[in-house]
Design a protein around this motif. Structure first.
Motif, mmCIF file in Angstrom:
data_model
loop_
_atom_site.group_PDB
_atom_site.id
_atom_site.type_symbol
_atom_site.label_atom_id
_atom_site.label_comp_id
_atom_site.label_asym_id
_atom_site.label_seq_id
_atom_site.Cartn_x
_atom_site.Cartn_y
_atom_site.Cartn_z
ATOM 1 N N VAL A 1 0.842 -1.187 0.000
ATOM 2 C CA VAL A 1 0.000 0.000 0.000
ATOM 3 C C VAL A 1 0.884 1.246 0.000
ATOM 4 C CG1 VAL A 1 -1.731 1.287 1.328
ATOM 5 C CG2 VAL A 1 -1.835 -1.219 1.244
ATOM 6 N N LEU A 2 0.540 2.192 -0.862
ATOM 7 C CA LEU A 2 1.175 3.499 -0.847
ATOM 8 C C LEU A 2 0.219 4.429 -0.121
ATOM 9 C CD1 LEU A 2 3.281 5.584 -1.629
ATOM 10 C CD2 LEU A 2 2.194 5.743 -3.874
ATOM 11 N N ALA A 3 0.577 4.805 1.100
ATOM 12 C CA ALA A 3 -0.248 5.700 1.913
ATOM 13 C C ALA A 3 0.248 7.128 1.724
ATOM 14 C CB ALA A 3 -0.182 5.301 3.384
ATOM 15 N N VAL A 4 -0.683 8.034 1.419
ATOM 16 C CA VAL A 4 -0.346 9.438 1.199
ATOM 17 C C VAL A 4 -1.042 10.252 2.275
ATOM 18 C CG1 VAL A 4 -0.358 11.347 -0.439
ATOM 19 C CG2 VAL A 4 -0.203 8.988 -1.281
ATOM 20 N N VAL A 5 -0.237 10.956 3.064
ATOM 21 C CA VAL A 5 -0.767 11.743 4.185
ATOM 22 C C VAL A 5 -0.164 13.148 4.136
ATOM 23 C CG1 VAL A 5 -1.075 9.669 5.619
ATOM 24 C CG2 VAL A 5 1.029 11.008 5.830
ATOM 25 N N PRO A 6 -0.813 14.117 4.795
ATOM 26 C CA PRO A 6 -0.214 15.458 4.854
ATOM 27 C C PRO A 6 1.163 15.403 5.513
ATOM 28 C CG PRO A 6 -2.491 15.520 5.594
ATOM 29 C CD PRO A 6 -2.112 14.063 5.470
ATOM 30 N N GLY A 7 2.049 16.283 5.084
ATOM 31 C CA GLY A 7 3.426 16.286 5.549
ATOM 32 C C GLY A 7 3.612 16.507 7.036
ATOM 33 N N ASP A 8 2.626 17.110 7.690
ATOM 34 C CA ASP A 8 2.742 17.356 9.133
ATOM 35 C C ASP A 8 2.079 16.257 9.964
ATOM 36 O OD1 ASP A 8 0.123 17.993 8.398
ATOM 37 O OD2 ASP A 8 0.019 19.754 9.693
ATOM 38 N N ARG A 9 1.720 15.145 9.321
ATOM 39 C CA ARG A 9 1.067 14.040 10.016
ATOM 40 C C ARG A 9 1.842 12.748 9.777
ATOM 41 N NH1 ARG A 9 -3.880 15.293 12.015
ATOM 42 N NH2 ARG A 9 -4.705 13.193 11.808
ATOM 43 N N ARG A 10 1.464 11.699 10.489
ATOM 44 C CA ARG A 10 2.075 10.381 10.319
ATOM 45 C C ARG A 10 1.037 9.414 9.771
ATOM 46 N NH1 ARG A 10 4.763 8.852 15.969
ATOM 47 N NH2 ARG A 10 2.848 7.670 15.931
ATOM 48 N N VAL A 11 1.514 8.349 9.150
ATOM 49 C CA VAL A 11 0.615 7.278 8.733
ATOM 50 C C VAL A 11 0.115 6.572 9.984
ATOM 51 C CG1 VAL A 11 0.435 5.079 7.518
ATOM 52 C CG2 VAL A 11 1.765 6.936 6.528
ATOM 53 N N ASP A 12 -1.181 6.360 10.062
ATOM 54 C CA ASP A 12 -1.800 5.629 11.167
ATOM 55 C C ASP A 12 -1.838 4.152 10.783
ATOM 56 O OD1 ASP A 12 -3.476 4.433 13.054
ATOM 57 O OD2 ASP A 12 -4.857 6.140 13.112
ATOM 58 N N LEU A 13 -0.838 3.398 11.242
ATOM 59 C CA LEU A 13 -0.728 1.990 10.868
ATOM 60 C C LEU A 13 -1.920 1.178 11.353
ATOM 61 C CD1 LEU A 13 3.089 1.460 11.482
ATOM 62 C CD2 LEU A 13 1.916 1.707 9.290
ATOM 63 N N ASP A 14 -2.480 1.532 12.502
ATOM 64 C CA ASP A 14 -3.671 0.825 12.989
ATOM 65 C C ASP A 14 -4.856 1.043 12.060
ATOM 66 O OD1 ASP A 14 -2.410 -0.302 15.179
ATOM 67 O OD2 ASP A 14 -2.932 1.360 16.515
ATOM 68 N N ALA A 15 -5.004 2.257 11.539
ATOM 69 C CA ALA A 15 -6.090 2.551 10.600
ATOM 70 C C ALA A 15 -5.916 1.754 9.308
ATOM 71 C CB ALA A 15 -6.158 4.041 10.306
ATOM 72 N N VAL A 16 -4.686 1.636 8.839
ATOM 73 C CA VAL A 16 -4.416 0.857 7.621
ATOM 74 C C VAL A 16 -4.702 -0.618 7.881
ATOM 75 C CG1 VAL A 16 -2.634 0.128 5.972
ATOM 76 C CG2 VAL A 16 -2.746 2.518 6.727
ATOM 77 N N ARG A 17 -4.252 -1.119 9.022
ATOM 78 C CA ARG A 17 -4.496 -2.522 9.372
ATOM 79 C C ARG A 17 -5.993 -2.795 9.419
ATOM 80 N NH1 ARG A 17 -5.396 -4.518 13.948
ATOM 81 N NH2 ARG A 17 -4.584 -2.778 15.152
ATOM 82 N N THR A 18 -6.756 -1.902 10.048
ATOM 83 C CA THR A 18 -8.211 -2.046 10.133
ATOM 84 C C THR A 18 -8.848 -1.968 8.749
ATOM 85 O OG1 THR A 18 -8.200 -1.115 12.352
ATOM 86 C CG2 THR A 18 -10.298 -1.060 11.164
ATOM 87 N N LEU A 19 -8.395 -1.030 7.925
ATOM 88 C CA LEU A 19 -8.933 -0.852 6.578
ATOM 89 C C LEU A 19 -8.860 -2.146 5.772
ATOM 90 C CD1 LEU A 19 -9.931 1.078 4.299
ATOM 91 C CD2 LEU A 19 -7.514 1.528 3.820
ATOM 92 N N TYR A 20 -7.769 -2.877 5.919
ATOM 93 C CA TYR A 20 -7.568 -4.112 5.168
ATOM 94 C C TYR A 20 -7.924 -5.369 5.977
ATOM 95 C CZ TYR A 20 -5.444 -1.495 1.411
ATOM 96 O OH TYR A 20 -5.238 -0.633 0.371
ATOM 97 N N ALA A 21 -8.497 -5.196 7.158
ATOM 98 C CA ALA A 21 -8.806 -6.325 8.045
ATOM 99 C C ALA A 21 -7.584 -7.242 8.136
ATOM 100 C CB ALA A 21 -10.047 -7.081 7.563
ATOM 101 N N ALA A 22 -6.433 -6.631 8.374
ATOM 102 C CA ALA A 22 -5.158 -7.333 8.328
ATOM 103 C C ALA A 22 -4.629 -7.666 9.722
ATOM 104 C CB ALA A 22 -4.139 -6.465 7.591
ATOM 105 N N ARG A 23 -3.706 -8.603 9.757
ATOM 106 C CA ARG A 23 -3.026 -8.974 10.991
ATOM 107 C C ARG A 23 -1.922 -7.982 11.314
ATOM 108 N NH1 ARG A 23 -0.062 -13.813 9.616
ATOM 109 N NH2 ARG A 23 0.384 -13.983 11.811
ATOM 110 N N TYR A 24 -1.335 -7.385 10.269
ATOM 111 C CA TYR A 24 -0.153 -6.548 10.459
ATOM 112 C C TYR A 24 -0.101 -5.475 9.371
ATOM 113 C CZ TYR A 24 4.773 -5.202 10.085
ATOM 114 O OH TYR A 24 5.928 -4.483 9.979
ATOM 115 N N ALA A 25 0.323 -4.292 9.746
ATOM 116 C CA ALA A 25 0.646 -3.231 8.783
ATOM 117 C C ALA A 25 1.908 -2.550 9.280
ATOM 118 C CB ALA A 25 -0.492 -2.227 8.662
#
Length: 167
Positions: free
Chosen positions: A66-90
């Motif tokens: 996954v290529l996650a694109v977020v505003p430069g003053d923020r971080r990628v929310d790995l938990d949100a990505v994991r939830t989005l894909y119903a995944a075990r790990y992100a």
């Protein structure tokens, strides 16, 4: 500049031109970190597109990129990505995989995917920006594009995937 960077840059410009996107190219000293290149370009860090390649393990056999694109003053929310894909790990992809899939070296990754294995997800704050800046597959050239044109041309999956960066 490595060949794939030149090819990725040319592909980006061709895509934007064919889509009749309104963009501006900005030349600057070579820089790949969001904060430093934002200062060189003269805009708030919040207007930068931070592009992170992630590895998402859906189950024992299925890994997605996954290529996650977020505003430069923020971080990628790995938990949100994991939830989005119903995944075990992100988590963050290794540098070699990220470079291969993004077709760009770290610090120059575009908020576009030119590889079918790399799924594009953008935070709503990115597409909502009147001005969005990112390195154009080169450390010495950036691009300014509206969030609306970015969404229209890149067609990312738009979902909240960012969290505030620590102070």
């Amino acid at each position: 500049m490595p060949d794939h960077d030149h090819d990725t840059y040319q592909r980006l410009i061709g895509l934007l031109d064919s889509a009749r996107a309104d963009y501006e190219l900005i030349d600057h000293a070579p820089e790949g970190t969001t904060e430093a290149v934002s200062a060189l370009r003269g805009h708030p860090v919040s207007e930068a597109a931070k592009c992170i390649v992630l590895r998402v393990k859906v189950d024992r056999r299925t890994t997605r990129h996954v290529l996650a694109v977020v505003p430069g003053d923020r971080r990628v929310d790995l938990d949100a990505v994991r939830t989005l894909y119903a995944a075990r790990y992100a988590g963050f992809s290794d540098a070699g995989t990220a470079e291969r899939l993004a077709r760009a070296v770290p610090g120059t990754v575009l908020p576009f995917s030119f590889d079918p294995e790399l799924e594009l997800v953008a935070d709503p704050e990115v597409v909502g920006r009147p001005r969005l800046y990112f390195n154009a597959a080169r450390l010495d050239r950036s691009l300014r594009l509206s969030g609306a044109d970015y969404e229209r041309v890149a067609r990312p999956r738009v979902v909240p995937v960012s969290t505030p960066a620590p102070a």
